[in-house]
Design an enzyme around this catalytic site. Structure first.
Site, PDB file in Angstrom:
ATOM      1  N   LYS A 192     -10.591  -0.595  10.488  1.00 42.97           N
ATOM      2  CA  LYS A 192     -10.697  -1.782   9.640  1.00 42.97           C
ATOM      3  C   LYS A 192     -11.078  -3.026  10.442  1.00 42.97           C
ATOM      4  O   LYS A 192     -11.258  -4.101   9.871  1.00 42.97           O
ATOM      5  CB  LYS A 192      -9.374  -2.020   8.903  1.00 42.97           C
ATOM      6  CG  LYS A 192      -9.022  -0.913   7.908  1.00 42.97           C
ATOM      7  CD  LYS A 192      -7.736  -1.218   7.161  1.00 42.97           C
ATOM      8  CE  LYS A 192      -7.279  -0.042   6.321  1.00 42.97           C
ATOM      9  NZ  LYS A 192      -8.191   0.251   5.201  1.00 42.97           N
ATOM     10  N   GLN A 202      -4.594  -5.370   7.065  1.00 46.71           N
ATOM     11  CA  GLN A 202      -5.522  -6.303   6.421  1.00 46.71           C
ATOM     12  C   GLN A 202      -5.462  -7.705   7.015  1.00 46.71           C
ATOM     13  O   GLN A 202      -6.101  -8.622   6.495  1.00 46.71           O
ATOM     14  CB  GLN A 202      -5.236  -6.367   4.917  1.00 46.71           C
ATOM     15  CG  GLN A 202      -5.379  -5.046   4.183  1.00 46.71           C
ATOM     16  CD  GLN A 202      -6.808  -4.524   4.164  1.00 46.71           C
ATOM     17  OE1 GLN A 202      -7.762  -5.276   4.356  1.00 46.71           O
ATOM     18  NE2 GLN A 202      -6.966  -3.228   3.932  1.00 46.71           N
ATOM     19  N   ASP A 214       2.939  -4.782   8.255  1.00 48.04           N
ATOM     20  CA  ASP A 214       1.718  -3.999   8.105  1.00 48.04           C
ATOM     21  C   ASP A 214       0.531  -4.945   8.254  1.00 48.04           C
ATOM     22  O   ASP A 214       0.226  -5.727   7.355  1.00 48.04           O
ATOM     23  CB  ASP A 214       1.719  -3.325   6.728  1.00 48.04           C
ATOM     24  CG  ASP A 214       0.420  -2.589   6.420  1.00 48.04           C
ATOM     25  OD1 ASP A 214      -0.519  -2.639   7.248  1.00 48.04           O
ATOM     26  OD2 ASP A 214       0.328  -1.972   5.344  1.00 48.04           O
ATOM     27  N   HIS A 260       0.859  -1.181   0.000  1.00 52.51           N
ATOM     28  CA  HIS A 260       0.000   0.000   0.000  1.00 52.51           C
ATOM     29  C   HIS A 260       0.897   1.232   0.000  1.00 52.51           C
ATOM     30  O   HIS A 260       2.025   1.192   0.483  1.00 52.51           O
ATOM     31  CB  HIS A 260      -0.869  -0.039   1.266  1.00 52.51           C
ATOM     32  CG  HIS A 260      -1.952   0.971   1.327  1.00 52.51           C
ATOM     33  ND1 HIS A 260      -1.720   2.287   1.683  1.00 52.51           N
ATOM     34  CD2 HIS A 260      -3.292   0.869   1.117  1.00 52.51           C
ATOM     35  CE1 HIS A 260      -2.867   2.940   1.693  1.00 52.51           C
ATOM     36  NE2 HIS A 260      -3.841   2.112   1.350  1.00 52.51           N
ATOM     37  N   CYS A 294      -4.663   2.538  -3.739  1.00 50.36           N
ATOM     38  CA  CYS A 294      -3.415   3.022  -3.132  1.00 50.36           C
ATOM     39  C   CYS A 294      -2.300   1.987  -3.279  1.00 50.36           C
ATOM     40  O   CYS A 294      -1.521   1.752  -2.355  1.00 50.36           O
ATOM     41  CB  CYS A 294      -3.618   3.379  -1.662  1.00 50.36           C
ATOM     42  SG  CYS A 294      -4.682   4.798  -1.398  1.00 50.36           S
TER      43      CYS A 294
END
Length: 404
Positions: free
Chosen positions: A225, A202, A199, A122, A363
């Site tokens: 999220k 997700q 990261d 991202h 993104c």
């Protein structure tokens, strides 16, 4: 498996209509909807315990502080950190990565040093490092991927040199849904003496994360999220790393003492939390974590995996479909195009049918360049989505396709 119908009652927005059609919300990788327990908890705090945290001796401040620090403990438990000293509250994944990029480069990187990222990152895990590259003369190296959307593990080893200082990698691609082999990447990096930032924007909402088992040095996530409020996120860092990093911002909260000659910074975790935190949002995040844990991450993961597989199978029956991201290790995201139909046209017309999907480059423009496209239509799933909603998506795609 939890009661899906009962769960959907916890999210009133899912029962609304859009353009006279029942809402089918499939944009969860961008943000999730919020259960009533989160909204009620935040309203309750504003009504009954609203006061600035940490500095007050009065009851409201003490109560707000308790809730704020209970939230820190909830996050620690949720990701398996060793100590609440390792849990830093930020505004989200983006700020968490910027914090590490800035402070780590301040402390440890010189011109010519290198950071390794992947082709599927991202922008929030590319641009902060590029800003540091422009300021400090560091370089980015990129892990490539194959046509199925799996990172080329066989090429990772060759990217490391004596100038490699950190690896920053997505746990799950927000476009392809690929679940990257972060355990193996961390093992390789640590063999070279290089720390790793993962990261988890997700991954944390979808399956169990254990930062100690993973052995990552940094892990980041966003509350919005994972059914929590916007504007709140987390940076996990191993305590030994956080102690070595300089503060990211200066101000109140993060100081022990200040004179015009010298400032002494607070101990962890407050050293990285300048200013008044969003203490109501941290309470909301804690309630979201409690909600997720109540349903069970294993059950959530199984449900979303079934939806993802079902969606892939059904979309393959659509003439002209092109699916992006067909790794065996895939989670909760399906990106596609149909024939020569522009992704924006497809998304706009699906919206008129009440179906909310995301369109564009998500993104992740370097990934789009690798795929040779400008963007995709993306459907992404959450714990409250149903097979009937997948059916509505597929039927909607067929209906739109016939118009072209």
């Amino acid at each position: 498996m939890y009661d899906l119908n009962a769960v959907r009652q916890d999210f009133p927005i899912l029962s609304r209509t859009v353009y006279g059609k029942p809402l089918v919300y499939l944009d969860n990788a961008a943000t999730t909807q919020k259960p009533l327990c989160v909204l009620d908890a935040m309203r309750e705090e504003y009504l009954n315990a609203n006061a600035n945290v940490h500095r007050g001796v009065h009851y409201l401040s003490q109560r707000a502080t308790e809730l704020h620090e209970e939230a820190r403990e909830a996050v620690r438990r949720f990701i398996g950190a060793a100590s609440t000293n390792e849990i830093i509250f930020t505004r989200g994944t983006t700020e968490s990565i910027n914090l590490v990029a800035s402070s780590f480069c301040d402390a440890f990187m010189q011109p010519g040093d290198e950071v390794i990222v992947s082709v599927m990152e991202h922008h929030s895990n590319i641009v902060p490092w590029q800003l540091q590259a422009a300021r400090r003369g560091i370089a980015l190296k990129v892990i490539p991927m194959d046509d199925r959307g799996d990172l080329r593990l066989d090429e990772i080893e060759g990217l490391f040199t004596e100038r490699t200082k950190i690896v920053s990698i997505a746990h799950v691609s927000n476009v392809l849904g690929t679940v990257n082999p972060v355990d193996e990447i961390i093992r390789i990096a640590h063999a070279h003496g290089v720390p790793v930032l993962v990261d988890g924007a997700q991954s944390a909402p979808h399956f169990k994360v254990d930062v100690r088992s993973m052995d990552c040095d940094f892990f980041v996530l966003s509350g919005h999220k994972m059914y929590g409020p916007t504007g709140i996120g987390v940076l996990y860092g191993k305590e030994e790393w956080l102690n070595r990093l300089p503060p990211y911002q200066g101000g109140g909260e993060m100081i022990e003492s200040v004179s015009f000659e010298k400032t002494v910074f607070e101990k962890l975790p407050f050293k990285f939390e300048a200013g008044t935190p969003d203490y109501v949002a941290t309470h909301g995040l804690a309630k979201a974590i409690e909600y997720i844990e109540g349903l069970g991450l294993d059950s959530i993961a199984e449900h979303e995996r079934e939806l993802t597989n079902y969606c892939m199978e059904q979309l393959r029956t659509v003439d002209g479909i092109r699916l992006f991201g067909e790794s065996e290790h895939k989670d909760a995201v399906v990106s596609f195009l149909v024939g020569n139909i522009h992704h924006l046209d497809m998304g706009t017309l699906l919206d008129r049918l009440g179906i909310a999907v995301r369109t564009g480059h998500h993104c992740a423009q370097p990934l789009m360049d690798r795929l040779g496209i400008l963007g995709t239509v993306r459907a992404s799933f959450a714990l409250y989505n149903t097979k009937e909603e997948v059916d509505a998506l597929v039927e909607g795609v067929r209906r739109v396709s016939k118009m072209f």
